[in-house]
Design an enzyme around this catalytic site. Sequence first.
Site, PDB file in Angstrom:
ATOM      1  N   GLY A  63       3.085   2.335  10.718  1.00 12.06           N
ATOM      2  CA  GLY A  63       4.012   3.452  10.530  1.00 12.06           C
ATOM      3  C   GLY A  63       4.765   3.849  11.788  1.00 12.06           C
ATOM      4  O   GLY A  63       5.411   4.892  11.834  1.00 12.06           O
TER       5      GLY A  63
ATOM      6  N   HIS B  38      -9.247   1.174   5.435  1.00  9.76           N
ATOM      7  CA  HIS B  38      -7.941   1.409   6.057  1.00  9.76           C
ATOM      8  C   HIS B  38      -8.089   2.368   7.239  1.00  9.76           C
ATOM      9  O   HIS B  38      -8.898   3.302   7.189  1.00  9.76           O
ATOM     10  CB  HIS B  38      -6.953   1.979   5.032  1.00  9.76           C
ATOM     11  CG  HIS B  38      -5.539   1.917   5.506  1.00  9.76           C
ATOM     12  ND1 HIS B  38      -5.020   2.845   6.382  1.00  9.76           N
ATOM     13  CD2 HIS B  38      -4.554   1.016   5.276  1.00  9.76           C
ATOM     14  CE1 HIS B  38      -3.772   2.512   6.656  1.00  9.76           C
ATOM     15  NE2 HIS B  38      -3.459   1.412   5.996  1.00  9.76           N
TER      16      HIS B  38
ATOM     17  N   SER C 170       4.128  -2.112  10.174  1.00 10.42           N
ATOM     18  CA  SER C 170       5.589  -2.146  10.329  1.00 10.42           C
ATOM     19  C   SER C 170       6.208  -3.483   9.947  1.00 10.42           C
ATOM     20  O   SER C 170       7.154  -3.931  10.595  1.00 10.42           O
ATOM     21  CB  SER C 170       5.985  -1.737  11.755  1.00 10.42           C
ATOM     22  OG  SER C 170       5.555  -0.402  12.014  1.00 10.42           O
TER      23      SER C 170
ATOM     24  N   ASN D 238       0.876  -1.183   0.000  1.00  6.85           N
ATOM     25  CA  ASN D 238       0.000   0.000   0.000  1.00  6.85           C
ATOM     26  C   ASN D 238       0.908   1.226   0.000  1.00  6.85           C
ATOM     27  O   ASN D 238       1.516   1.547   1.018  1.00  6.85           O
ATOM     28  CB  ASN D 238      -0.889  -0.038   1.253  1.00  6.85           C
ATOM     29  CG  ASN D 238      -1.724   1.221   1.398  1.00  6.85           C
ATOM     30  OD1 ASN D 238      -1.786   2.049   0.480  1.00  6.85           O
ATOM     31  ND2 ASN D 238      -2.377   1.369   2.543  1.00  6.85           N
ATOM     32  N   TRP D 239       0.977   1.875  -1.147  1.00  7.42           N
ATOM     33  CA  TRP D 239       1.909   3.002  -1.274  1.00  7.42           C
ATOM     34  C   TRP D 239       1.392   4.271  -0.605  1.00  7.42           C
ATOM     35  O   TRP D 239       2.118   5.247  -0.477  1.00  7.42           O
ATOM     36  CB  TRP D 239       2.186   3.280  -2.765  1.00  7.42           C
ATOM     37  CG  TRP D 239       2.940   2.206  -3.477  1.00  7.42           C
ATOM     38  CD1 TRP D 239       3.286   0.956  -2.994  1.00  7.42           C
ATOM     39  CD2 TRP D 239       3.457   2.269  -4.811  1.00  7.42           C
ATOM     40  NE1 TRP D 239       3.964   0.259  -3.953  1.00  7.42           N
ATOM     41  CE2 TRP D 239       4.086   1.034  -5.081  1.00  7.42           C
ATOM     42  CE3 TRP D 239       3.428   3.252  -5.819  1.00  7.42           C
ATOM     43  CZ2 TRP D 239       4.698   0.761  -6.307  1.00  7.42           C
ATOM     44  CZ3 TRP D 239       4.032   2.973  -7.038  1.00  7.42           C
ATOM     45  CH2 TRP D 239       4.659   1.744  -7.270  1.00  7.42           C
ATOM     46  N   LYS D 240       0.126   4.268  -0.230  1.00  2.13           N
ATOM     47  CA  LYS D 240      -0.501   5.449   0.399  1.00  2.13           C
ATOM     48  C   LYS D 240      -0.272   6.673  -0.492  1.00  2.13           C
ATOM     49  O   LYS D 240      -0.256   6.534  -1.711  1.00  2.13           O
ATOM     50  CB  LYS D 240       0.037   5.628   1.824  1.00  2.13           C
ATOM     51  CG  LYS D 240      -0.074   4.314   2.631  1.00  2.13           C
ATOM     52  CD  LYS D 240       0.202   4.481   4.092  1.00  2.13           C
ATOM     53  CE  LYS D 240       0.039   3.129   4.793  1.00  2.13           C
ATOM     54  NZ  LYS D 240       0.213   3.196   6.234  1.00  2.13           N
TER      55      LYS D 240
ATOM     56  N   GLU E 209      -4.785  -4.895  10.721  1.00  2.50           N
ATOM     57  CA  GLU E 209      -3.754  -3.870  10.892  1.00  2.50           C
ATOM     58  C   GLU E 209      -3.989  -3.137  12.217  1.00  2.50           C
ATOM     59  O   GLU E 209      -4.775  -2.180  12.264  1.00  2.50           O
ATOM     60  CB  GLU E 209      -3.832  -2.854   9.744  1.00  2.50           C
ATOM     61  CG  GLU E 209      -3.603  -3.441   8.376  1.00  2.50           C
ATOM     62  CD  GLU E 209      -3.074  -2.394   7.389  1.00  2.50           C
ATOM     63  OE1 GLU E 209      -2.017  -2.647   6.810  1.00  2.50           O
ATOM     64  OE2 GLU E 209      -3.702  -1.332   7.225  1.00  2.50           O
TER      65      GLU E 209
ATOM     66  N   GLY F 290       3.264  -1.072   4.156  1.00  2.00           N
ATOM     67  CA  GLY F 290       3.262   0.366   3.873  1.00  2.00           C
ATOM     68  C   GLY F 290       4.659   0.834   3.514  1.00  2.00           C
ATOM     69  O   GLY F 290       5.126   0.662   2.383  1.00  2.00           O
ATOM     70  N   GLY F 291       5.367   1.418   4.477  1.00  7.71           N
ATOM     71  CA  GLY F 291       6.673   2.030   4.239  1.00  7.71           C
ATOM     72  C   GLY F 291       7.640   1.166   3.447  1.00  7.71           C
ATOM     73  O   GLY F 291       8.302   1.640   2.505  1.00  7.71           O
TER      74      GLY F 291
ATOM     75  N   GLU G 108      -6.393   4.762   8.158  1.00 11.81           N
ATOM     76  CA  GLU G 108      -6.191   6.187   7.819  1.00 11.81           C
ATOM     77  C   GLU G 108      -7.461   6.778   7.200  1.00 11.81           C
ATOM     78  O   GLU G 108      -7.777   7.948   7.422  1.00 11.81           O
ATOM     79  CB  GLU G 108      -4.980   6.319   6.880  1.00 11.81           C
ATOM     80  CG  GLU G 108      -3.682   6.084   7.647  1.00 11.81           C
ATOM     81  CD  GLU G 108      -2.564   5.441   6.846  1.00 11.81           C
ATOM     82  OE1 GLU G 108      -2.614   5.461   5.598  1.00 11.81           O
ATOM     83  OE2 GLU G 108      -1.626   4.904   7.469  1.00 11.81           O
TER      84      GLU G 108
HETATM   85  P1  13P Z   1       3.513   0.411   7.585  1.00  9.16           P
HETATM   86  O1  13P Z   1       4.035  -0.879   6.968  1.00  9.16           O
HETATM   87  O2  13P Z   1       4.230   1.621   7.078  1.00  9.16           O
HETATM   88  O3  13P Z   1       3.431   0.318   9.059  1.00  9.16           O
HETATM   89  O4  13P Z   1       1.991   0.561   7.051  1.00  9.16           O
HETATM   90  C1  13P Z   1       1.116  -0.491   7.167  1.00  9.16           C
HETATM   91  C2  13P Z   1      -0.138  -0.134   6.460  1.00  9.16           C
HETATM   92  O5  13P Z   1      -0.870   0.731   6.888  1.00  9.16           O
HETATM   93  C3  13P Z   1      -0.464  -0.850   5.219  1.00  9.16           C
HETATM   94  O6  13P Z   1      -1.757  -0.566   4.790  1.00  9.16           O
END
Ligand code: 13P
Length: 251
Positions: free
Chosen positions: A174, A96, A214, A9-11, A168, A235-236, A98
């Site tokens: 993050g 999600h 993470s 997920n590149w956000k 999640e 994510g990251g 967020e």
């Molecule tokens: P991180 O891997 O950056 O913690 O993000 C996880 C995430 O929210 C994937 O949707």
Amino acid sequence: MRKKIVAGNWKMNKDFYQTQSLIKDLIKHKMPEGVTVMVSPPLTNLQAACKLVKDSNSNIIIAAQNMYYKGEGAYTGEVSMSMLKSIGVDHVILGHSERRSIFKEPRHLIEDKVAAAVNNEMTAIFCFGESLSSRKIGNEFRVVRNQLKEGVFRLFGSAWDRIILAYEPVWAIGTGETATPDQVQKMHFYIRKQVAKRYSQKIADNVSILYGGSVKPNNAKEIFNQPDVDGGLIGGAALNANDFMAIVNAF
Ligand code: 13P
């Protein structure tokens, strides 16, 4: 049998050019047998990503990060399922944390989106997970059960081959703080049990449950080794081809 999936997920990261460069880097890698690899660039870059994947005969799946559940009309700023499908996108991340917390997406909206997606032959990656305060008071299982009830448990059983669950925990997203493999396994086992109770053991056995929060190259293997963990939503670490591929190869 359920699929092993690693999804990035590149956000809100990577512009048009950076997206193409990262997709090209990923395409160069040989993907392991039996692992479905998915990436989710920002909306403006989905079409370019789809074209690169298609032109190179890669089996990377391109997923959207959001959509609206109505067919078309006066919904400024939104994108429909048929718009996504018309460029070759039939997977979408929904619910999600967020979207829930920053954009105040209410539970009923998420439920409507998931239902619309699966009813329109799209696959929904349904995200859910407890906050730190809920875990601190030992409420994580109840929170997760409610999120499942409100998000996906009103779907017909027949819709479940188009559902991917992504646990999640908000406190691990993050933050660099990962749930321990044991915490993840306990929750995934619980989630699968809830699906079996609501539907059937067969549906529960077939649904892929991803962990997100993470996940990095150095902890992916331990997490993916858990019996009820079918992959990750990254994510990251999905923003760098080598890190992401190290996670893909961690199975
Ligand atoms: P991180 O891997 O950056 O913690 O993000 C996880 C995430 O929210 C994937 O949707």
